[in-house]
Scaffold this active site. Sequence first.
Site, PDB file in Angstrom:
ATOM      1  N   ASN A   8      -1.969   3.176   3.091  1.00  6.24           N
ATOM      2  CA  ASN A   8      -0.838   2.274   2.840  1.00  6.24           C
ATOM      3  C   ASN A   8      -1.073   1.619   1.483  1.00  6.24           C
ATOM      4  O   ASN A   8      -1.885   0.712   1.367  1.00  6.24           O
ATOM      5  CB  ASN A   8      -0.782   1.224   3.971  1.00  6.24           C
ATOM      6  CG  ASN A   8       0.309   0.191   3.742  1.00  6.24           C
ATOM      7  OD1 ASN A   8       1.133   0.347   2.840  1.00  6.24           O
ATOM      8  ND2 ASN A   8       0.320  -0.851   4.554  1.00  6.24           N
ATOM      9  N   TRP A   9      -0.348   2.124   0.480  1.00  2.00           N
ATOM     10  CA  TRP A   9      -0.557   1.614  -0.887  1.00  2.00           C
ATOM     11  C   TRP A   9       0.045   0.223  -1.066  1.00  2.00           C
ATOM     12  O   TRP A   9      -0.168  -0.414  -2.085  1.00  2.00           O
ATOM     13  CB  TRP A   9       0.052   2.566  -1.909  1.00  2.00           C
ATOM     14  CG  TRP A   9      -0.694   3.855  -2.116  1.00  2.00           C
ATOM     15  CD1 TRP A   9      -1.799   4.298  -1.430  1.00  2.00           C
ATOM     16  CD2 TRP A   9      -0.402   4.870  -3.085  1.00  2.00           C
ATOM     17  NE1 TRP A   9      -2.198   5.517  -1.918  1.00  2.00           N
ATOM     18  CE2 TRP A   9      -1.364   5.891  -2.929  1.00  2.00           C
ATOM     19  CE3 TRP A   9       0.582   5.031  -4.069  1.00  2.00           C
ATOM     20  CZ2 TRP A   9      -1.364   7.047  -3.713  1.00  2.00           C
ATOM     21  CZ3 TRP A   9       0.584   6.175  -4.852  1.00  2.00           C
ATOM     22  CH2 TRP A   9      -0.376   7.171  -4.676  1.00  2.00           C
ATOM     23  N   LYS A  10       0.863  -0.215  -0.112  1.00  3.00           N
ATOM     24  CA  LYS A  10       1.573  -1.508  -0.228  1.00  3.00           C
ATOM     25  C   LYS A  10       2.320  -1.553  -1.570  1.00  3.00           C
ATOM     26  O   LYS A  10       2.852  -0.533  -1.974  1.00  3.00           O
ATOM     27  CB  LYS A  10       0.591  -2.660  -0.035  1.00  3.00           C
ATOM     28  CG  LYS A  10      -0.189  -2.531   1.276  1.00  3.00           C
ATOM     29  CD  LYS A  10      -0.945  -3.742   1.666  1.00  3.00           C
ATOM     30  CE  LYS A  10      -1.661  -3.462   2.985  1.00  3.00           C
ATOM     31  NZ  LYS A  10      -2.367  -4.628   3.501  1.00  3.00           N
ATOM     32  N   HIS A  99       4.973  -3.506   9.952  1.00  2.00           N
ATOM     33  CA  HIS A  99       3.699  -3.985   9.395  1.00  2.00           C
ATOM     34  C   HIS A  99       3.721  -5.519   9.379  1.00  2.00           C
ATOM     35  O   HIS A  99       4.756  -6.133   9.124  1.00  2.00           O
ATOM     36  CB  HIS A  99       3.516  -3.430   7.978  1.00  2.00           C
ATOM     37  CG  HIS A  99       2.144  -3.679   7.446  1.00  2.00           C
ATOM     38  ND1 HIS A  99       1.760  -4.903   6.943  1.00  2.00           N
ATOM     39  CD2 HIS A  99       1.052  -2.873   7.375  1.00  2.00           C
ATOM     40  CE1 HIS A  99       0.489  -4.827   6.580  1.00  2.00           C
ATOM     41  NE2 HIS A  99       0.041  -3.610   6.840  1.00  2.00           N
ATOM     42  N   GLU A 101       2.813  -7.614   7.295  1.00  4.10           N
ATOM     43  CA  GLU A 101       3.277  -8.250   6.051  1.00  4.10           C
ATOM     44  C   GLU A 101       4.788  -8.303   6.008  1.00  4.10           C
ATOM     45  O   GLU A 101       5.368  -9.229   5.435  1.00  4.10           O
ATOM     46  CB  GLU A 101       2.689  -7.513   4.828  1.00  4.10           C
ATOM     47  CG  GLU A 101       1.210  -7.842   4.676  1.00  4.10           C
ATOM     48  CD  GLU A 101       0.401  -6.776   3.962  1.00  4.10           C
ATOM     49  OE1 GLU A 101       0.981  -5.866   3.351  1.00  4.10           O
ATOM     50  OE2 GLU A 101      -0.843  -6.871   4.021  1.00  4.10           O
ATOM     51  N   GLU A 173      -3.472  -3.509  14.243  1.00  5.29           N
ATOM     52  CA  GLU A 173      -3.876  -4.175  13.005  1.00  5.29           C
ATOM     53  C   GLU A 173      -3.918  -5.687  13.217  1.00  5.29           C
ATOM     54  O   GLU A 173      -2.908  -6.372  12.998  1.00  5.29           O
ATOM     55  CB  GLU A 173      -2.869  -3.860  11.896  1.00  5.29           C
ATOM     56  CG  GLU A 173      -2.830  -2.422  11.479  1.00  5.29           C
ATOM     57  CD  GLU A 173      -2.527  -2.283   9.989  1.00  5.29           C
ATOM     58  OE1 GLU A 173      -3.289  -1.626   9.311  1.00  5.29           O
ATOM     59  OE2 GLU A 173      -1.538  -2.880   9.524  1.00  5.29           O
ATOM     60  N   GLY A 179      -6.982  -7.109   4.856  1.00  2.56           N
ATOM     61  CA  GLY A 179      -7.283  -7.583   3.505  1.00  2.56           C
ATOM     62  C   GLY A 179      -8.330  -8.686   3.451  1.00  2.56           C
ATOM     63  O   GLY A 179      -8.527  -9.309   2.407  1.00  2.56           O
ATOM     64  N   SER A 219      -9.235  -3.904   6.835  1.00  4.95           N
ATOM     65  CA  SER A 219     -10.511  -3.879   6.106  1.00  4.95           C
ATOM     66  C   SER A 219     -11.355  -2.643   6.417  1.00  4.95           C
ATOM     67  O   SER A 219     -12.579  -2.719   6.491  1.00  4.95           O
ATOM     68  CB  SER A 219     -11.312  -5.160   6.378  1.00  4.95           C
ATOM     69  OG  SER A 219     -10.597  -6.292   5.910  1.00  4.95           O
ATOM     70  N   GLY A 240      -5.551   0.113   3.851  1.00  2.00           N
ATOM     71  CA  GLY A 240      -4.798  -0.558   2.786  1.00  2.00           C
ATOM     72  C   GLY A 240      -5.592  -0.533   1.492  1.00  2.00           C
ATOM     73  O   GLY A 240      -5.628   0.474   0.786  1.00  2.00           O
ATOM     74  N   GLY A 241      -6.275  -1.648   1.196  1.00  4.83           N
ATOM     75  CA  GLY A 241      -6.997  -1.806  -0.077  1.00  4.83           C
ATOM     76  C   GLY A 241      -7.838  -0.612  -0.474  1.00  4.83           C
ATOM     77  O   GLY A 241      -7.771  -0.159  -1.633  1.00  4.83           O
TER      78      GLY A 241
HETATM   79  P1  PGA Z   1      -6.484  -3.452   4.425  1.00  5.60           P
HETATM   80  O1  PGA Z   1      -4.963  -3.318   4.906  1.00  5.60           O
HETATM   81  O2  PGA Z   1      -7.141  -2.126   4.658  1.00  5.60           O
HETATM   82  O3  PGA Z   1      -6.384  -3.808   2.957  1.00  5.60           O
HETATM   83  O4  PGA Z   1      -7.105  -4.523   5.238  1.00  5.60           O
HETATM   84  C1  PGA Z   1      -4.622  -2.586   6.046  1.00  5.60           C
HETATM   85  C2  PGA Z   1      -3.127  -2.644   6.265  1.00  5.60           C
HETATM   86  O5  PGA Z   1      -2.529  -3.701   6.056  1.00  5.60           O
HETATM   87  O6  PGA Z   1      -2.509  -1.648   6.660  1.00  5.60           O
END
Ligand code: PGA
Length: 258
Positions: A8-10, A99, A101, A173, A179, A219, A240-241
């Site tokens: 997930n590149w966000k 998600h 976010e 999640e 994050g 994470s 994500g990150g």
């Molecule tokens: P993260 O994000 O790996 O940066 O914690 C995961 C996500 O939000 O899908």
Amino acid sequence: MKTFVIANWKCNPTTQEGAGRLFTALAGGLSNFGVKAEVVVCPPFVYLPKLVDFLSVRARSQLKLGAQDLFWENKGAYTGEVSAAMLKDLGCKYVIVGHSERRQHFGETDEMVNKKIKAAISTKLIPILCVGESAPQRESGKMGKVLKTQIFAAFKNISSSKFQDSRPVLAYEPLWAIGSGKACSPDEAMGAAIFLRKCLGQLYGRSASEKTSICYGGSVNSKNAADYITQARLQGLLVGGASLDSKEFIKIVRRVVE
Ligand code: PGA
């Protein structure tokens, strides 16, 4: 069942060149990861056409594309939205739905998540449904209630007969792990997955529940990735990150398939 590794590149990177570079590095490093993993890249909408073109000339690449969100109507006067029909036409196979976010920053409700799941399924896009509790919810013993509410609301009035070509993938999640560098322990992730499977069983019966892949996200990195698969016995990861660093993401895929 293949193990999912979903990037997930966000809202990253900020240029087409950066997106192209990242994707080229991933495709190069993952040209022969075998058939054990389903590696899905979910970039911002604007980069999807470029990545589709890239894949069309790399017939051997096994990477799949997903979007990070969708709108529930297929077309019409909805300024700024991108529909399931558009994503399908472009060549997406997956779409992330709900998600945290989007729930936190864009007011996405369980009802909206339900409409998005319906739209994805009826267009034969595979939804990756994200659910998870916040730290205060976990600390006050409400985790089960929160997860159950999210699952039941997301699948409200959707019969399992609709899943034939697009069985949803679940991603647990927890908000406090996203994050934060504070990943959920494999035991905690396994506990949550067992609970989610129970909820699915109540909704759709045991066999449908067992056929559903449950991933963990929050994470994830190359050091902890394998634990969620081997120890927690989950069916994949949502990253994500760490998915923005091609070397780290390739390592994660390798840990999962090895
Ligand atoms: P993260 O994000 O790996 O940066 O914690 C995961 C996500 O939000 O899908």
